[in-house]
Design an enzyme around this catalytic site. Structure first.
Site, PDB file in Angstrom:
ATOM      1  N   LYS B  82       0.958  -1.266  -0.096  1.00  0.00           N
ATOM      2  CA  LYS B  82      -0.158  -0.003   0.252  1.00  0.00           C
ATOM      3  C   LYS B  82       0.795   1.283   0.005  1.00  0.00           C
ATOM      4  O   LYS B  82       1.982   1.192   0.654  1.00  0.00           O
ATOM      5  CB  LYS B  82      -1.075   0.048   1.262  1.00  0.00           C
ATOM      6  CG  LYS B  82      -2.012   0.809   1.432  1.00  0.00           C
ATOM      7  CD  LYS B  82      -2.973   0.620   2.407  1.00  0.00           C
ATOM      8  CE  LYS B  82      -3.941   1.857   2.410  1.00  0.00           C
ATOM      9  NZ  LYS B  82      -4.904   1.739   3.634  1.00  0.00           N
ATOM     10  N   SER B 157      -9.797   1.963   2.841  1.00  0.00           N
ATOM     11  CA  SER B 157      -8.807   2.580   2.140  1.00  0.00           C
ATOM     12  C   SER B 157      -7.906   1.889   1.200  1.00  0.00           C
ATOM     13  O   SER B 157      -7.230   2.116   0.459  1.00  0.00           O
ATOM     14  CB  SER B 157      -8.151   3.651   2.940  1.00  0.00           C
ATOM     15  OG  SER B 157      -7.392   3.006   3.861  1.00  0.00           O
ATOM     16  N   SER B 181      -9.984  -0.528   7.091  1.00  0.00           N
ATOM     17  CA  SER B 181      -9.465  -0.279   5.758  1.00  0.00           C
ATOM     18  C   SER B 181      -8.855  -1.349   5.192  1.00  0.00           C
ATOM     19  O   SER B 181      -8.414  -1.240   4.028  1.00  0.00           O
ATOM     20  CB  SER B 181      -8.506   1.067   5.866  1.00  0.00           C
ATOM     21  OG  SER B 181      -9.395   2.151   5.996  1.00  0.00           O
TER      22      SER B 181
END
Lengths: 482, 489, 102
Positions: B82, B157, B181
């Site tokens: 990420k 997210s 997330s």
């Protein structure tokens, strides 16, 4: 509390906040070196630069030094938290400062000043220092600058902020407080107290009120005073400024001010009317600090004597009789300059206390760095030579200067300079010659004018190139007089 | 295990074949790079693809194998990271304009541990800007699409990481979870997503959103891969003061222990408000655990109803402080101005997207004088109430079960104009963040439209082993997985 | 649900100043409204009785996490300054600063 009413019935009310840089090897939250004067931005890392993703880890020695300071100031050590103090400024890498807010490590202490007054210490907490901003253009001041440059070497250096209660009542007392505090900080080993290098910085909160009243007037904060002299001058000026305002019917506006060294005035800074909202909240990246009883005891046991203790020890050498301000001043000087070991060594080997104090507080103090490097045995030997009348006071001073330059055995240095005192018979012969050469003065002395002792001693000194012992001359004159 | 094998093979399988020499790391990485090149144009799971870096890392693994050295438990396995995790010398944008082009001078601890285990970092994945969002629509570089239905969101997210794994572009991904997330996008994309106990995995190098809630965790296709990746990245790190000193619990061993005698509670508050298909999946999952020998009861923790409110005060408050450093002075975007104050304000206006600005405003307000006690202070106390309530529940139960997300994947654009509706996506996931407890989402069937449904297993602090035990059983019992429409072939 | 708090444009402007973000009037109005909505939803916790409840700052019971006072390597200055928006004399350059630090 030292009594003082200021000009015309106004009482100054002063509190001091002292920021003290700790003498750790590394910064508060990272392993970058804590060093003054290095090339800009060479002691930086993701943590102290506040790079995204970085996290703080607390320096254990900073905690120890904070405890030493707290204990030296008679504070209570409490479990404490770190908080974030949020505001924007270019020298703040994270645009928040990690500090302590409502749970500081040290609370409720006090500091006794040499004049006997006591100032309460509200708190002494840990926080990180900011980077250094240099304003370019406009004479280096923020007001007319064109741009600014930032060096983050200092960002993250550990600080302890010591906040006094508003117990101080004059600029003199403020200087005394700052000076005594400085001595204590150095004695704890936590700081080098170098105000000129910024390792100790003082902010003064000043207000005035009608003498005899209890409500606080509006206060102004004078920031970043970096010498004892500036501290005194700034406070004096500010008291005068506030009194003048109030006496002319105006109000004192709550302001942050800066001391202009050249003009000798405090000047208002460009700041907002509203009190700044720092939005303190507990620092989530750090866990609470709660030194246990064992650690506290360890630190307490390792604390050496404080300046007050050392002054008391020297004063005790004079017995229990009353002291004089001159003596207290000299003792304070000896302790402040770290020369008590020398003086104690001299006294212990039989040198008269008064002589030891005088020589240490005056002559040795003339070059304290070199004095501290002297071999105590040599210093003691020098003072003993004087005490035993082998050399005069003048010679002692000369020889001490020689010892500063290259050190060495004072007896040897004295021989080299030809300073050995005259023996008794030689001295008697010289005195007799001088007496014979000055019959009028001798007549007056014989008739009781003791003041002429000095005249005759001076003449003897001239003839012997200073090798005579003044006391011995006086003794011989008295003997001749009968 | 039922359902289709994970596209491209599980990480365990890949690592085994690289370690025993039957496949080369170079070949594995090439295969995945081709898949990304073919498919990511449509999906936009990646912000940066590390063609050269990945090839170099793979080559190093192959050299180690050839030399008879141990290449590590993740040898040659491509991992998508990420883009809020620092990778040295490689852009780390947090999907924000304010960090566009910024290359950290250091690696996050979890990235160091990945590399030490022989994994190959294949790229940085897209996210909601600074991890704030539940759909990956808040990325400054465009949204990621759900591989099962590209007109829909992947969740957020960590939408890029979830989509990458779901589409077979990488068998493993790292995400971060502050309010759900990792778990919510895992549920929406049909993969396994796990949030560790707070403090079990180092946050050093994770760009902070809400420091007391953030955790790094794995997104994978199998439960075994999740345990493996968690074991690799977890454990003490002296650079993170909030990282637990004990070694993190070893989970791979727990996978085969089954759920005989386990006490399972179905968490009422995590099922009420869920769509029918989701609620049905939770019931089915509960039945599967009972079939495995677990005891089952309803469990109600009414305090959880306040979790979302507490979260949407606490997280923005911490974020408002964590994001103050983006001021144009030391790195990242700068918009020039006459004064530094103006420069800061214009830089942040230009560099932050609307959701980030909204949360900074909200958080600043919640911390401001006069409001601290009512908002932030009160939220911290609600946190305590939730923690205590969980503790009481865990005296009666070993694990809890519920939905991960109340709905399946919604359409792109469906919730962007209604912040609170978007925030409601997190209602089942925030309680675990507030409590600091581990939780994970498993794919468990689909809804009527064929979209993946996730179920969530919750455990007490450091309860990863028992959580994985339940997860392994659920994985076996889960209905067959559907292949995503957009995927590696 | 409790009534939404009223947030004016001035309230939003004050918050934006604290947060150092330049916002247009239209944005200020929009955020004022959205903040009010979120705070309205969050108001359910304002009503909760939390008498005697300690706030949780950390979910962990950790205390006294420290490191020894030993130097570690710093970053290479050139590498850091290479990413800076403006540099002069090996320092970070910024436009003139209007106000002193608070």
């Amino acid at each position: 509390m030292s009594a003082s009413a200021g000009a015309g019935g106004w009482e100054p009310v002063i509190g001091l906040e002292v920021h003290c840089e700790l003498r750790t090897a590394t910064k508060l939250f990272c392993g970058c070196r804590n060093a003054f004067g290095d090339e800009p931005n060479t002691n930086i890392c993701p943590v102290c630069l506040g790079l995204p993703g970085s996290l703080p880890v607390l320096n254990v020695r900073a905690v120890e030094y904070a405890m030493r300071i707290g204990l030296a100031l008679h504070c209570e050590i409490r479990p404490s938290l770190f908080h974030r103090k949020n505001y924007f400024y270019p020298d703040m890498p994270k645009d928040y400062q990690v500090s302590q807010y409502d749970a500081p490590i040290n609370v409720s202490g006090w500091l006794e000043l040499p004049d006997g007054s006591r100032v309460s210490i509200e708190r002494a907490h840990m926080e990180e220092d900011t980077g250094k901003t240099t304003h370019v253009g406009g004479g280096g001041r923020i007001r007319d600058a064109e741009h600014a440059l930032v060096d983050y070497n200092r960002a993250g250096v550990p600080l302890v902020e010591i906040v006094s209660a508003p117990d101080i009542r004059s600029s003199a007392q403020a200087r005394l407080y700052a000076s005594e505090l400085r001595g204590i900080l150095i004695a704890t080993g936590a700081s080098d107290g170098r105000m000129e290098e910024g390792s100790m910085r003082v902010d003064a909160n000043v207000s005035v009120r009608p003498a005899g009243t209890y409500e606080f007037g509006t206060r102004c904060e004078i920031k970043n005073l970096n010498s004892l002299r500036s501290l005194g001058r700034a406070i004096e000026y500010e008291i005068g400024r506030q009194v003048a305002l109030l006496e002319s019917g105006q109000a004192v506006a709550q302001q942050t001010r800066h001391f202009d060294e050249d003009a000798g005035e405090t000047v208002a800074l460009r700041s907002k009317e509203e009190a700044f909202d720092y939005r303190y909240f507990p620092e989530p990246d750090l866990v609470p600090v709660a030194p246990d009883a064992g650690w506290q005891a360890e630190v307490a046991a390792s604390l050496g004597p404080m300046p007050a203790d050392r002054r008391q020890k020297l004063a005790g050498l004079f017995g229990t009789g009353p002291t004089t301000p001159a003596r207290d001043d000299q003792i304070a000087t000896v302790v402040e300059l770290g020369l008590d070991a020398l003086m104690l060594a001299a006294v212990e080997s039989g040198v008269d206390v008064g002589l030891a104090l005088a020589r240490t507080a005056n002559e040795a103090a003339a070059d304290p760095d070199r004095a501290r490097q002297l071999e105590p045995t040599n210093y003691v030997a020098l003072l003993r030579m004087e005490a035993e009348g082998k050399i005069s006071a003048t010679h002692t001073k000369t020889l001490l200067a020689d010892m500063f330059d290259g050190g060495g055995d004072p007896a040897e240095l004295a021989r080299r300079r030809g300073f050995e005192a005259l023996d008794d018979s030689s001295l008697a012969a010289v005195v007799a010659d001088v007496v014979a050469a000055n019959p009028d003065e001798w007549a007056r002395y014989r008739d009781g004018d003791d003041k002429l002792t000095g005249f005759f001693t001076g003449q003897v000194m001239k003839v012997t190139s200073g090798r005579a012992n003044g006391k011995a001359v006086a003794q011989e004159l008295r003997r001749l007089r009968g | 295990m039922t359902g289709a094998p994970p596209p491209g093979g599980s990480a365990l399988d890949l690592a085994r074949s690289v370690r025993d020499g039957s496949t080369s790391a170079a070949e594995v990485v090439e295969r995945h790079l081709s898949a990304i090149d073919a498919v990511d144009g449509e999906l936009h799971a990646f912000v940066t693809v590390l063609h050269d870096g990945a090839r170099a890392e793979a080559a190093a693994v192959d050299r180690a194998v050839a030399a008879g050295e141990d290449p590590g438990p993740l040898a040659g396995v491509p991992v998508a990271v990420k883009d809020n995790l620092c990778t040295r010398g490689v852009p780390t944008t947090c999907s924000s304009r304010i960090l566009e082009g910024w290359c950290p001078p250091y690696d996050a601890t979890v990235v160091e541990r990945l590399r030490a285990a022989g994994a190959v970092v294949i790229g940085k994945t897209n996210l909601d800007e600074f991890a704030m969002g539940s759909s990956t629509e808040n990325s400054a570089f465009g949204p990621t699409r759900n591989p099962h239905d590209p007109s829909r969101v992947p969740g957020g997210s960590s939408g890029g990481s979830a989509a990458a794994v779901a589409a077979g572009l990488a068998p493993l991904a790292l995400g971060s979870d502050t309010g759900g997330s990792i778990r919510q996008p895992a549920a929406l994309c049909g993969v396994v997503g796990m949030k560790p106990t707070y403090g079990a995995v180092s946050r050093y190098g994770l760009v902070a959103f809400a420091s007391s809630l953030d955790q790094v965790g794995p997104l994978t296709t199998t439960v075994a891969d999740s345990a493996l990746l968690f074991d690799v990245i977890g454990g003490q790190d002296r650079r993170d003061s909030t990282c637990l000193e004990r070694p993190s619990p070893r989970c791979t061993a727990a996978l085969s222990e089954g759920v005989q005698g386990l006490r399972v509670g179905v968490l009422t508050e995590l099922v009420e408000g869920a769509d029918d298909a989701v609620a049905a999946a939770v019931r089915q999952a509960a039945d599967a655990l009972v079939a495995g020998g677990a005891g089952l009861e309803e469990c109600s923790i009414p305090e959880l109803r306040h979790g979302l409110s507490a979260y949407y005060l606490l997280a923005p408050a911490e974020a408002s402080s964590n994001l103050a450093r983006y001021d144009g002075v030391r790195y990242g975007l700068r918009v020039e101005a006459d004064t530094v104050e103006e420069m800061n304000a214009r830089t942040r206006a230009a560099g932050f997207g609307p959701e980030v600005k909204r949360r900074i405003m909200l958080g600043t307000y919640a911390l401001s004088a006069g409001y601290y006690d009512a908002y932030y202070g009160q939220a911290q106390k609600v946190r305590t109430l939730i923690l205590n309530a969980f503790d009481r529940a865990y005296q009666r139960f070993d694990v809890l079960l519920g939905a991960t997300s109340p709905t399946t994947a919604f359409a792109l654009g469906a919730r962007v104009d209604d912040p609170w509706a978007m925030y409601m996506s997190d209602v089942c996931t925030v309680p675990s963040n507030l409590a600091g407890h581990p939780a994970m989402s498993l794919p468990f069937g689909t809804d009527g439209a064929g979209l993946p449904v996730g179920v969530q297993v919750l455990a007490p602090a450091l309860g990863e082993p028992v959580m994985f035990r339940a997860a392994a059983v659920l994985e076996d019992a889960a209905p067959a997985r559907t292949l995503p429409r957009v995927r590696a072939t | 649900m409790a009534a939404e708090p009223r947030l004016t444009r001035d309230d939003a402007a004050y918050v934006a100043r604290l947060a150092r973000i330049d916002l247009t009037d239209e944005e200020l109005d929009r955020y004022a409204g959205q903040l009010a909505t979120v705070l309205g939803h969050a108001a359910d916790i304002a009503a909760l009785d939390t008498e005697g409840v300690e706030p949780t700052a950390h979910p962990l019971p950790l205390r006294n996490v420290t490191r020894p006072d030993e130097p570690q390597p710093s970053l290479d200055r050139a590498e850091v300054l290479a990413q800076a928006p403006a540099v002069e004399d090996s320092r970070f350059r910024v436009p003139r600063i209007l106000a002193e630090a608070p």
